[in-house]
Every structure is written in structure tokens, then in C-alpha cells.
Design a protein around this motif. Structure first.
Motif, PDB file in Angstrom:
ATOM      1  N   SER A  34       5.334  11.136   9.877  1.00 23.52           N
ATOM      2  CA  SER A  34       6.535  10.873   9.753  1.00 23.52           C
ATOM      3  C   SER A  34       6.892  10.892   8.267  1.00 23.52           C
ATOM      4  CB  SER A  34       7.123   9.710  10.548  1.00 23.52           C
ATOM      5  OG  SER A  34       6.859   8.563  10.065  1.00 23.52           O
ATOM      6  N   TYR A  35       5.885  10.795   7.330  1.00 24.01           N
ATOM      7  CA  TYR A  35       6.007  10.471   6.060  1.00 24.01           C
ATOM      8  C   TYR A  35       5.817  11.804   5.165  1.00 24.01           C
ATOM      9  CZ  TYR A  35       7.059   5.902   5.483  1.00 24.01           C
ATOM     10  OH  TYR A  35       7.971   4.464   5.597  1.00 24.01           O
ATOM     11  N   HIS A  36       6.618  12.148   4.167  1.00 27.73           N
ATOM     12  CA  HIS A  36       6.662  13.208   3.240  1.00 27.73           C
ATOM     13  C   HIS A  36       6.711  12.558   2.061  1.00 27.73           C
ATOM     14  CE1 HIS A  36       6.702  17.326   2.632  1.00 27.73           C
ATOM     15  NE2 HIS A  36       7.532  17.396   1.321  1.00 27.73           N
TER      16      HIS A  36
ATOM     17  N   VAL B   2       2.472  -5.249   8.109  1.00 27.57           N
ATOM     18  CA  VAL B   2       4.107  -5.257   8.180  1.00 27.57           C
ATOM     19  C   VAL B   2       4.693  -5.189   6.986  1.00 27.57           C
ATOM     20  CG1 VAL B   2       5.906  -6.399   9.290  1.00 27.57           C
ATOM     21  CG2 VAL B   2       3.666  -6.340  10.784  1.00 27.57           C
ATOM     22  N   LYS B   3       5.530  -4.232   6.754  1.00 30.65           N
ATOM     23  CA  LYS B   3       6.343  -4.099   5.472  1.00 30.65           C
ATOM     24  C   LYS B   3       7.662  -4.833   5.799  1.00 30.65           C
ATOM     25  CE  LYS B   3       5.925  -0.207   3.302  1.00 30.65           C
ATOM     26  NZ  LYS B   3       6.193   0.965   2.543  1.00 30.65           N
ATOM     27  N   ARG B   4       7.932  -5.570   4.867  1.00 33.32           N
ATOM     28  CA  ARG B   4       9.388  -6.110   4.882  1.00 33.32           C
ATOM     29  C   ARG B   4      10.422  -5.261   4.308  1.00 33.32           C
ATOM     30  NH1 ARG B   4       6.832 -10.778   2.694  1.00 33.32           N
ATOM     31  NH2 ARG B   4       7.273 -10.088   0.598  1.00 33.32           N
TER      32      ARG B   4
ATOM     33  N   ASP C   9       8.197  -4.587   0.120  1.00 32.25           N
ATOM     34  CA  ASP C   9       8.652  -3.431   0.528  1.00 32.25           C
ATOM     35  C   ASP C   9       8.282  -2.501  -0.511  1.00 32.25           C
ATOM     36  OD1 ASP C   9       9.841  -1.047   1.671  1.00 32.25           O
ATOM     37  OD2 ASP C   9      11.926  -1.635   1.224  1.00 32.25           O
ATOM     38  N   LEU C  10       7.015  -2.063  -0.746  1.00 33.20           N
ATOM     39  CA  LEU C  10       6.266  -1.256  -1.584  1.00 33.20           C
ATOM     40  C   LEU C  10       5.487  -0.048  -1.014  1.00 33.20           C
ATOM     41  CD1 LEU C  10       4.432  -4.085  -3.485  1.00 33.20           C
ATOM     42  CD2 LEU C  10       6.628  -2.780  -4.647  1.00 33.20           C
ATOM     43  N   PHE C  11       5.464   0.898  -1.614  1.00 33.37           N
ATOM     44  CA  PHE C  11       4.460   1.750  -1.217  1.00 33.37           C
ATOM     45  C   PHE C  11       2.994   1.676  -1.149  1.00 33.37           C
ATOM     46  CE2 PHE C  11       2.608   6.203  -0.330  1.00 33.37           C
ATOM     47  CZ  PHE C  11       3.236   6.453   1.049  1.00 33.37           C
ATOM     48  N   VAL C  12       2.282   1.517  -0.251  1.00 34.50           N
ATOM     49  CA  VAL C  12       0.865   1.296  -0.642  1.00 34.50           C
ATOM     50  C   VAL C  12      -0.074   2.493  -0.177  1.00 34.50           C
ATOM     51  CG1 VAL C  12       1.073  -1.340  -0.498  1.00 34.50           C
ATOM     52  CG2 VAL C  12       0.665   0.127   1.669  1.00 34.50           C
ATOM     53  N   VAL C  13      -1.286   2.424  -0.688  1.00 35.91           N
ATOM     54  CA  VAL C  13      -2.248   3.239  -0.391  1.00 35.91           C
ATOM     55  C   VAL C  13      -3.594   2.671  -0.531  1.00 35.91           C
ATOM     56  CG1 VAL C  13      -1.014   5.295  -1.340  1.00 35.91           C
ATOM     57  CG2 VAL C  13      -2.451   3.983  -2.963  1.00 35.91           C
TER      58      VAL C  13
ATOM     59  N   LEU D  69      -4.716   4.386   4.343  1.00 34.52           N
ATOM     60  CA  LEU D  69      -3.435   4.738   4.122  1.00 34.52           C
ATOM     61  C   LEU D  69      -3.267   5.998   2.830  1.00 34.52           C
ATOM     62  CD1 LEU D  69      -3.126   1.488   4.990  1.00 34.52           C
ATOM     63  CD2 LEU D  69      -0.880   1.890   4.730  1.00 34.52           C
ATOM     64  N   ASP D  70      -2.396   6.679   3.255  1.00 37.02           N
ATOM     65  CA  ASP D  70      -2.297   7.804   2.308  1.00 37.02           C
ATOM     66  C   ASP D  70      -0.846   8.140   1.464  1.00 37.02           C
ATOM     67  OD1 ASP D  70      -0.874   8.790   4.554  1.00 37.02           O
ATOM     68  OD2 ASP D  70      -0.921  10.643   3.542  1.00 37.02           O
ATOM     69  N   TYR D  71      -0.824   8.804   0.248  1.00 33.35           N
ATOM     70  CA  TYR D  71       0.068   9.445   0.020  1.00 33.35           C
ATOM     71  C   TYR D  71      -0.079  10.849  -0.142  1.00 33.35           C
ATOM     72  CZ  TYR D  71       3.659  10.825  -3.591  1.00 33.35           C
ATOM     73  OH  TYR D  71       4.745  11.409  -4.409  1.00 33.35           O
TER      74      TYR D  71
END
Ligand code: HPA
Ligand code: MG
Length: 223
Positions: free
Chosen positions: A109-111, A170-172, A190-194, A198-200
Motif C-alpha cells: 500500500s506504499y509508494h 505502532v506509529k502515532r 509519525d516519521l517514515f522509518v526504514v 522496513l523499506d523505502y
């Protein structure tokens, strides 16, 4: 509120919004990511140690049952592998005998770093195998919970005996009514983590620590 902190609230591991993380220079990480990361949010060792405790909690709650572990690919594979390993070790060293089957389902579900509207359930093995079983869904991260709700709705159709959800993170998010998994390792800002699977855009899965990606990294691997 206390300054930059890792907060202890009951048995929940909360990383506060102003937590500065750890300098990348304190650890090792693949050279091909030099310049692409901001800081280490959760070092690999802490992830593994916390996962061991989740394994213990899970064993305590459902260790008398046979369970089907449903790993949500791809991001959940590291957490799932470590969690299953810890459960096996705990069960070997205790009176409890737990039989586990591991199965896989794939969602996307992520792009870039944006969640897309439509979620696809792909490559799912035959979910009808879950009928009457105790199912433990293992996920890497829960944000709004929308993905998890869709997955749960799908699985419930097959009438498992029990469904529990374990998520490493769990992301706030801005939606405070968010879904809470039964077990989770860390609540993060609420940060984008890798990292740690976990990927980008499919990059950074080979990074051991959970890190915050920087703008350079985002631009470099944008698709
Ligand atoms: N990183 C990687 N994948 C994700 C994230 C994230 O922060 N949130 C939801 N999927
Ligand atoms: Mg995921």
C-alpha cells in the motif's frame, strides 16, 4: 512532559516526538546508505531484546494452543523470523509445548513514503487453511490501522478460532482513534522509518537498525 525521552508507560515502550535518536556514528551500517539517513531511531539489539519479551508475553497468553503465524510480507519478515525464533527457544526451555506453522501473505500500500488508497492482498496462500486455527498476524508497522483492518476483515471471513496481531511498531498518526495491535514492540513518532526489513521503495531492507531516512535518501530512491 519530560524532555526527549524513551518513556515508560506501563508495559508500552513509547518513543517521544522529541527523542533525538542515536548518532549513526555509534553503529555500523551498510556503506551504500552513507548520506541517506538522519539517525538511528532503534538500534538492532534493542529490537531483538524487545522482541524476546513480546515472545514471552505471547507464550503466556496463547502458548497452550497451536498457532498459525501469518507473516505479512515483505516488511514483517525480520520481525517474524526473530519472534518465531524466540517463541521456539522459550517453548524449548519451558514445560509448554507450542506447535507453530508459519504462513505468508503479501500486502502493498506504499509508494515512496505515501500510503496509497488501495491495498492489494497478493500472493496470499489459501486463506481457507486458517479456518478453526489460532492465528497470530505478524506485521512490521501499524499506522492508521487501515491496512490491518482490511486484512482482519479478510481473514475473519474464514472463521479462525482466534486472531491476535503482533506489530513491531505502532506509529502515532494524526488519527488518534487508530487501531492498536494486541502486541507491539515500540510506539514511534509519525516519521517514515526504514531498516530491519522496513523499506523505502524496496531499499533499506538490508539495514539492521531502524532509522529515519533523510531528504537525500528520499530523493535518491524515489520512483
Ligand atoms: N516505513 C516503511 N514502511 C511503512 C512505514 C514506514 O514508516 N509506514 C508504513 N509502512
Ligand atoms: Mg508493511
Amino acid at each position: 512532559m519530560s524532555p526527549a525521552s524513551l518513556m515508560l508507560q506501563g508495559n508500552s515502550f513509547q518513543i517521544s516526538d522529541n527523542w533525538p535518536g542515536y548518532s549513526l556514528d555509534l553503529f555500523t551500517y551498510p556503506q551504500h546508505y552513507y548520506g541517506d539517513l538522519e539517525y538511528v531511531l532503534i538500534p538492532h539489539g534493542i529490537i531483538v531484546d524487545r522482541t524476546e519479551r513480546l515472545a514471552k508475553d505471547i507464550m503466556q497468553d496463547i502458548g497452550d494452543n497451536d498457532i498459525v503465524v501469518l507473516c505479512v510480507l515483505k516488511g514483517g519478515y525480520k520481525f517474524c523470523a526473530d519472534l518465531v525464533e524466540h517463541i521456539k527457544n522459550l517453548s524449548r526451555n519451558s514445560e509448554r509445548f507450542i506447535s507453530m506453522k508459519v504462513d505468508f501473505v503479501r500486502l502493498k500500500s506504499y509508494h515512496n513514503d505515501q500510503s496509497m488508497q488501495d491495498m492489494q492482498i497478493m500472493g496470499g496462500d489459501d486463506l481457507s487453511k486458517l479456518t478453526g486455527k489460532n492465528v497470530l498476524i505478524v506485521e512490521d508497522i501499524v499506522g492508521t490501522g487501515r491496512t490491518m483492518k482490511v486484512l482482519l476483515n479478510n481473514i475473519e471471513k474464514y472463521k479462525p478460532k482466534m486472531i491476535k496481531v503482533a506489530s513491531l511498531l505502532v506509529k502515532r498518526t494524526s488519527q488518534p482513534d487508530g487501531y492498536r495491535p494486541d502486541y507491539y514492540g515500540f510506539e514511534i513518532p509519525d516519521l517514515f522509518v526504514v531498516g530491519y526489513a522496513l523499506d523505502y521503495n524496496e531499499h533499506f531492507r538490508d539495514l539492521n537498525h531502524i532509522c529515519v531516512i533523510n531528504d537525500h535518501g528520499k530523493a535518491k530512491y524515489r520512483v
